[in-house]
Scaffold this motif. Sequence first.
Motif, short mmCIF file in Angstrom:
data_model
loop_
_atom_site.label_atom_id
_atom_site.label_comp_id
_atom_site.label_asym_id
_atom_site.label_seq_id
_atom_site.Cartn_x
_atom_site.Cartn_y
_atom_site.Cartn_z
N VAL A 146 0.85 -1.20 0.00
CA VAL A 146 0.00 0.00 0.00
C VAL A 146 0.89 1.25 0.00
O VAL A 146 1.56 1.53 0.99
N PRO A 147 0.89 1.97 -1.10
CA PRO A 147 1.69 3.19 -1.21
C PRO A 147 1.05 4.32 -0.39
O PRO A 147 -0.17 4.47 -0.41
N ALA A 164 7.06 4.55 -7.97
CA ALA A 164 8.25 4.08 -8.69
C ALA A 164 9.00 3.07 -7.83
O ALA A 164 9.47 2.03 -8.34
N ARG A 165 9.09 3.36 -6.53
CA ARG A 165 9.79 2.43 -5.64
C ARG A 165 9.05 1.10 -5.57
O ARG A 165 9.66 0.02 -5.60
N PHE A 166 7.72 1.16 -5.46
CA PHE A 166 6.93 -0.08 -5.42
C PHE A 166 7.10 -0.88 -6.71
O PHE A 166 7.16 -2.11 -6.70
N GLN A 167 7.16 -0.15 -7.81
CA GLN A 167 7.36 -0.79 -9.11
C GLN A 167 8.68 -1.58 -9.12
O GLN A 167 8.72 -2.75 -9.52
N GLU A 168 9.73 -0.94 -8.64
CA GLU A 168 11.04 -1.60 -8.54
C GLU A 168 10.97 -2.86 -7.68
O GLU A 168 11.46 -3.92 -8.05
N LEU A 169 10.35 -2.68 -6.49
CA LEU A 169 10.24 -3.81 -5.58
C LEU A 169 9.48 -4.97 -6.23
O LEU A 169 9.88 -6.12 -6.15
N GLN A 170 8.37 -4.62 -6.88
CA GLN A 170 7.54 -5.65 -7.52
C GLN A 170 8.35 -6.45 -8.53
O GLN A 170 8.25 -7.68 -8.59
N GLU A 171 9.16 -5.74 -9.30
CA GLU A 171 9.99 -6.44 -10.29
C GLU A 171 11.03 -7.35 -9.62
O GLU A 171 11.22 -8.48 -10.04
N ASN A 172 11.64 -6.83 -8.58
CA ASN A 172 12.59 -7.65 -7.80
C ASN A 172 11.92 -8.92 -7.26
O ASN A 172 12.43 -10.03 -7.41
N GLU A 186 3.92 -1.17 3.70
CA GLU A 186 3.64 0.26 3.50
C GLU A 186 4.95 1.01 3.26
O GLU A 186 5.93 0.79 3.97
N ILE A 187 4.94 1.88 2.29
CA ILE A 187 6.09 2.79 2.11
C ILE A 187 5.53 4.17 1.80
O ILE A 187 4.67 4.32 0.93
N GLY A 188 5.99 5.17 2.57
CA GLY A 188 5.60 6.56 2.33
C GLY A 188 6.82 7.42 2.05
O GLY A 188 7.94 6.90 2.02
N PRO A 189 6.61 8.72 1.84
CA PRO A 189 7.73 9.62 1.48
C PRO A 189 8.85 9.60 2.52
O PRO A 189 10.02 9.58 2.16
#
Lengths: 497, 497
Positions: free
Chosen positions: B310-311, B324-332, B368-371
């Motif tokens: 959840v962003p 963008a960070r979640f996108q990276e993590l998802q690919e990893n 969860e990841i926030g700014p």
Amino acid sequence: MAKGKADLKKITKQDEDYSRWYLDIVERAKLAEESGVRGCMIIRPEGFAIWEKMQQILDQMFKDTGHANAYFPLFIPVSYFSKEAKHVSGFAKECAVVTHHRLTTKKSGEITVDPDAELGEPLVVRPTSETIIWSAYRKWIQSYRDLPILLNQWVNVCRWELRTRPFLRTTEFLWQEGHTAHATADEAEAESRQMLEVYKTFVEEYLAIPVLAGRKTENEKFPGAEHTYTIETMTQDKRAIQVATSHNLGTTFSKAFDVTYLSAEGTQEYPFATSWGITTRLIGTLVMVHSDNQGFVCPPRIAPLQVIGVPIYRKDAEKEEVLARFQELQENFKILNIFSFKVDTRENLNPGFKFNDWELKGIPLRLEIGPRDLKQGKAVLVRRDTGEKVIVEQSDLVSKIPTLLHEIQSSLFQKAQEFQAQNTYSVSSYEEFKVSIEKNLGFYLAYFDGSPEDEEVIQEETKATGRCIPLTEESETGKCFYTGRETRNKVIFARAY
Amino acid sequence: MAKGKADLKKITKQDEDYSRWYLDIVERAKLAEESGVRGCMIIRPEGFAIWEKMQQILDQMFKDTGHANAYFPLFIPVSYFSKEAKHVSGFAKECAVVTHHRLTTKKSGEITVDPDAELGEPLVVRPTSETIIWSAYRKWIQSYRDLPILLNQWVNVCRWELRTRPFLRTTEFLWQEGHTAHATADEAEAESRQMLEVYKTFVEEYLAIPVLAGRKTENEKFPGAEHTYTIETMTQDKRAIQVATSHNLGTTFSKAFDVTYLSAEGTQEYPFATSWGITTRLIGTLVMVHSDNQGFVCPPRIAPLQVIGVPIYRKDAEKEEVLARFQELQENFKILNIFSFKVDTRENLNPGFKFNDWELKGIPLRLEIGPRDLKQGKAVLVRRDTGEKVIVEQSDLVSKIPTLLHEIQSSLFQKAQEFQAQNTYSVSSYEEFKVSIEKNLGFYLAYFDGSPEDEEVIQEETKATGRCIPLTEESETGKCFYTGRETRNKVIFARAY
């Protein structure tokens, strides 16, 4: 044909009696058998393993295109069909109807239906699930945000067929049915075309069955559909067989079940539907397209077992050595995991019997090793499709086997494709067609813009039906072979299963 | 409870109304819903994905123990039940009966059953398939060489239930049924025990549900069985729930269907049977054992989705960075492929809404990841089972997530096991039992050697039934709590679903 007891187990030759040949293959390869329940078959483990592999591959293709699975009830209240009937004419009414919910024991001890347990409303065993699914979608679809819905289910369905034939036409059969709901007509059209493409890819690449993709004529389309798309192939007796269909259902079912959604613009709209399915008929189609007088032929990519090892030996000492070598190979192959392999270690059966048995069952490749091969480090690979023997170094097996499986797969596809091409004709007059199809069965491509009534006359006179309007045919105009009118529609006519 | 419109969507609390709580979870987590067809449910995609995962794992366990799948007809002629009735008393007669094979259109346009299409012999929609399968085995079993037969099928079955509850008791449900045939009584006994063990392993290791394995009492065993083995667990309202059963059927069905084989010694013998099954009830059991007032709780090893991202953001610039960070993590994560992961990118929903939504659906872990986390290279992981928040370095996610999933799995199992232990009592007198079970539901272990009639009296007086004779109880003797006789049998009594 029948020359006495020794011949009892022979498979009828294709050119002697194609129908009997088909039934022999299905029975002798243990794909399916009559159940004793009218029109229902038992799918035996050998046949079911093929269905499982088909399910695995297709299910992944459905998920890759965004679909999820669900399960809707087997029983549909008869009133749902009344709702459908207001919007759809001509849906099939031959189906199994549940009217009671209890058995009872007679004084004689016999079990019978309890007359006191009649249902208030009869329930129909699903022949297809548009009605039950769209009655659920009514609750699920409120806003444009709820769309699209992309669902599928793998289930049994039932249609009360008069004449049945295992896999091709049975009262109960297994299938998957996709049911989607979309905000726009274009999306529904794209979905129905996409799923046809998925089926075509699967059938051509895995089953090695070349298909014609097309649109059904008015007479042949699914009741209530805007368009029915189909893929059709040709059996070895030059008839057409429908392999899969995909329907753009427009708003027929959303209207019948009063399903509307609030659009982004704030208006109430009917969503657009598709449905698409493929059935256990695919297994019968494999028999019809690829198999031969020796038995079933299964393309490697869909074969549950791809390579069968048959040890050759006479003396006990030989047996030990040969089996030990097979054991080693089996372990190697298992680690590599690039093809499936089993060794036939059955005792008291000679190699000749085993060869025939695995040919009958359609295993794509046979691996033989005997005492002399052992000494020379050789092995014999035998192709099921051509009977060709290839002698290879045992050390080359792990590269040679995948290559040969690939060749078998391509060659089966190519052979079927050539056969289809050789038996496809263009005709420009109905008279020519009538004469020709009596002499040579096959696919007949003709310009056609006749009415459903015209199609029925053609069917009565020639036993051929419009199979599809091929999607690939260019849209030049020509004269309809039946009405003489100019048209862009080209139609494939054929006698069909 | 209902305080007005704002509360409409609240889940009933477990301790307010356990039954209502259960139904709320099933509905709100979108596991299943009423279909409008009496007693039949729709299994929604969220619920069906769990069933698919159960099928995959169990199917592999069945294959690893030598079983293959097949498919037998849905419809069973009523005469098959007459054959069964000669050998089996007390089988359930509440089932769906097909009596007609056609619909017709009334003058009013309404669709109705065609009275002219009555079947010669009514067909029963399978409640279980012993009869139809043993009628096929009659053809398949001729010699000892044909044994054992080790088959299974994944199908729908139907039992006409008066009171239904989604997953736990429905008219139609999905299950698998194994049906095996063996040359000796010992082999059949070993098979039925082996399959019980397979079920126990699956349920404990994947569903984190601790079970008691035991043998059913005379009163509770399957009609026609020599022994019925069962695994039972405890719900959070301290009732018993039967999770799976495995039956040693002896020669009951081979005799009923006149199946014999030629032994190696040249004599004609009856083969021995087993059957064993597990149903969609397992999904309801997951709810009953693990879920809470926030919604469904799904053990990680059976959860189709294990981690939901959840962003957290307010401004557009933040959104871009966080996504963008979640996108990276998802690919990893996708490349690593050690857990399943999705990001909730839905617009116009605040994080709080998303938290509740995924808690309701039972996703084991939330990321969860926030700014601020972005700046510090941190992330927050929240456990669904305990609500515990764990702050970790983003670089540690790939090791921390599997560890946490493992901990959740163990902890769910342990919690359920402790709950079961805390609510299991030993009783030595029936009077004590009657008083105690009124005050505290739970499992009551007692020496018991009463008759089926005694069990029925106990059930009438206490609403409790003999759930099983645990396999692990030592065989010391003691005094039966009901008859006072010495016995080695210890039985678990409980009120059950």
